[in-house]
Design a protein around this motif. Structure first.
Motif, PDB file in Angstrom:
ATOM      1  N   VAL A 310       0.841  -1.204   0.000  1.00  0.00           N
ATOM      2  CA  VAL A 310       0.000   0.000   0.000  1.00  0.00           C
ATOM      3  C   VAL A 310       0.874   1.252   0.000  1.00  0.00           C
ATOM      4  O   VAL A 310       0.593   2.228  -0.712  1.00  0.00           O
ATOM      5  CB  VAL A 310      -0.936  -0.002   1.223  1.00  0.00           C
ATOM      6  CG1 VAL A 310      -1.702   1.320   1.301  1.00  0.00           C
ATOM      7  CG2 VAL A 310      -1.920  -1.163   1.131  1.00  0.00           C
ATOM      8  N   LEU A 314       0.890   4.117  -2.943  1.00  0.00           N
ATOM      9  CA  LEU A 314       0.663   5.523  -2.599  1.00  0.00           C
ATOM     10  C   LEU A 314       1.856   6.382  -3.009  1.00  0.00           C
ATOM     11  O   LEU A 314       1.685   7.510  -3.508  1.00  0.00           O
ATOM     12  CB  LEU A 314       0.411   5.655  -1.095  1.00  0.00           C
ATOM     13  CG  LEU A 314      -0.923   5.102  -0.582  1.00  0.00           C
ATOM     14  CD1 LEU A 314      -1.009   5.234   0.929  1.00  0.00           C
ATOM     15  CD2 LEU A 314      -2.099   5.814  -1.241  1.00  0.00           C
ATOM     16  N   VAL A 318       1.629   9.559  -5.536  1.00  0.00           N
ATOM     17  CA  VAL A 318       1.963  10.908  -5.071  1.00  0.00           C
ATOM     18  C   VAL A 318       3.141  11.485  -5.856  1.00  0.00           C
ATOM     19  O   VAL A 318       3.054  12.571  -6.449  1.00  0.00           O
ATOM     20  CB  VAL A 318       2.274  10.889  -3.565  1.00  0.00           C
ATOM     21  CG1 VAL A 318       2.813  12.256  -3.122  1.00  0.00           C
ATOM     22  CG2 VAL A 318       1.030  10.547  -2.771  1.00  0.00           C
TER      23      VAL A 318
END
Length: 356
Positions: A310, A314, A318
């Motif tokens: 995860v 992410l 980003v």
């Protein structure tokens, strides 16, 4: 409330080193955001020189003189750089242009296939749904074609800038390789003499990021080259373009391989239909992906990046949103940097508490 906030700040910034680290990160972010385009040649050269340090270290360990190690590494870099610039990229670009020229024909075949679905599966598909999908696909295809054309036209005035970039990068890489220690000593002169937390973060990042960046570059070359050879052996159209896409797909963990499978399957299907060649190619491509994930990656990445999936996804979202392809490529190293800072910060606080 003010007392609580001040107590929280005192717990976090217990020494000047933590403040300096925060300032370094903030200044780096500001420089990248405000002057990233201007400093692109320098940043690119720094990254490429960093990737070549592993080869220089191996040559030096075998008693090769420093100047000879730097020269060999630089010659290998220049050869690879020119091959990619003069051979691979033009070939892939020409094949992409041919693909967009043949897209209308592919769309017609796809439309004929889709129109059969309401007849075979009337309970699942309706003719209105199929027509909406066809209109949507045509619209998206037209937008893609316009984007490629506008990208090509918009880059014409920047030919001089591209040439400057191409000339500057090898020169900067050479000096970064040659004067690496001089530059590091110069930068270290601006830091405190006692910097245990910064040194811990530096050593952890130097080991993990160096392993990741160099390993990822080798993985891109191996997976892309093997895929290109397989596609060429089968006579698949746009083999060079698809090989480049497969190689670049390893940059994006978990997602890249799945995304690049779609154009490979579509081009193979439009070329051969539902035939043995199509099934064999897809099976071999699946084997390549399996070998990459289960054999090549463990061999290349000796220092495992201990991040949760995860957190990796992410980080890709980003940093990719901030800096595009470069952000995606360095998403894991940047996430590792954040993790190293978080892990090192409590050590500095506990050390200060014990000293007090």
């Amino acid at each position: 409330m003010i007392k609580i906030f001040r107590r929280w700040l005192d717990q976090i910034f217990v020494e000047e080193e933590s403040i300096i680290l925060l300032l370094l990160i903030a200044c780096s972010m500001v420089v990248l955001i405000t002057m990233g385009n201007m400093l692109a040649p320098a940043i690119t050269s720094l990254i490429l020189a960093f990737m070549m340090q592993g080869l220089i270290g191996q040559l030096t360990a075998r008693n090769v003189p420093q100047w000879a190690s730097v020269s060999i590494a630089f010659i290998i870099f220049v050869g690879t750089f020119l091959t990619a610039l003069l051979v691979i990229l033009p070939l892939a670009w020409n094949q992409m242009a041919n693909l967009f020229n043949e897209l209308p024909g592919m769309m017609s075949q796809w439309q004929q296939l889709m129109l059969v679905l309401p007849e075979k599966y009337p309970s699942i598909f309706t003719e209105q749904q199929i027509q909406e999908w066809i209109v949507l696909a045509r619209s998206e295809t037209a937008k893609m074609g316009q984007s490629v054309l506008s990208f090509s036209i918009s880059k014409i005035p920047n030919v001089v800038g591209i040439l400057i970039f191409v000339v500057l990068v090898p020169i900067l890489v050479f000096f970064f390789l040659k004067d690496r220690q001089v530059l590091l000593n110069w930068m270290g002169g601006f830091l405190p003499e006692q910097r245990p937390m910064l040194e811990k973060i530096w050593h952890e990042m130097n080991d993990q990021v160096a392993n990741y960046v160099r390993g990822k570059a080798v993985e891109i070359v191996i997976v892309g080259l093997v895929s290109y050879l397989v596609f060429t052996l089968f006579g698949l159209n746009y083999a060079a373009l698809l090989g480049v896409l497969v190689g670049l797909s390893v940059v994006i963990p978990f997602i890249g391989a799945a995304v690049v499978t779609l154009p490979i399957a579509m081009i193979a299907f439009f070329q051969w239909g539902w035939s043995s060649e199509f099934l064999t190619l897809i099976a071999i491509y699946a084997v390549i992906q399996a070998l990459d994930g289960n054999v090549l990656v463990p061999l290349l990445f000796s220092e495992a990046v201990n991040l949760h999936p995860v957190a990796i996804i992410l980080a890709v979202l980003v940093f990719g949103g901030f800096w595009g392809l470069w952000g995606v490529f360095f998403a894991i190293p940047l996430a590792t940097l954040i993790k190293a800072v978080i892990n090192a910060w409590p050590v500095a606080k506990s050390g200060n508490a014990a000293a007090e």
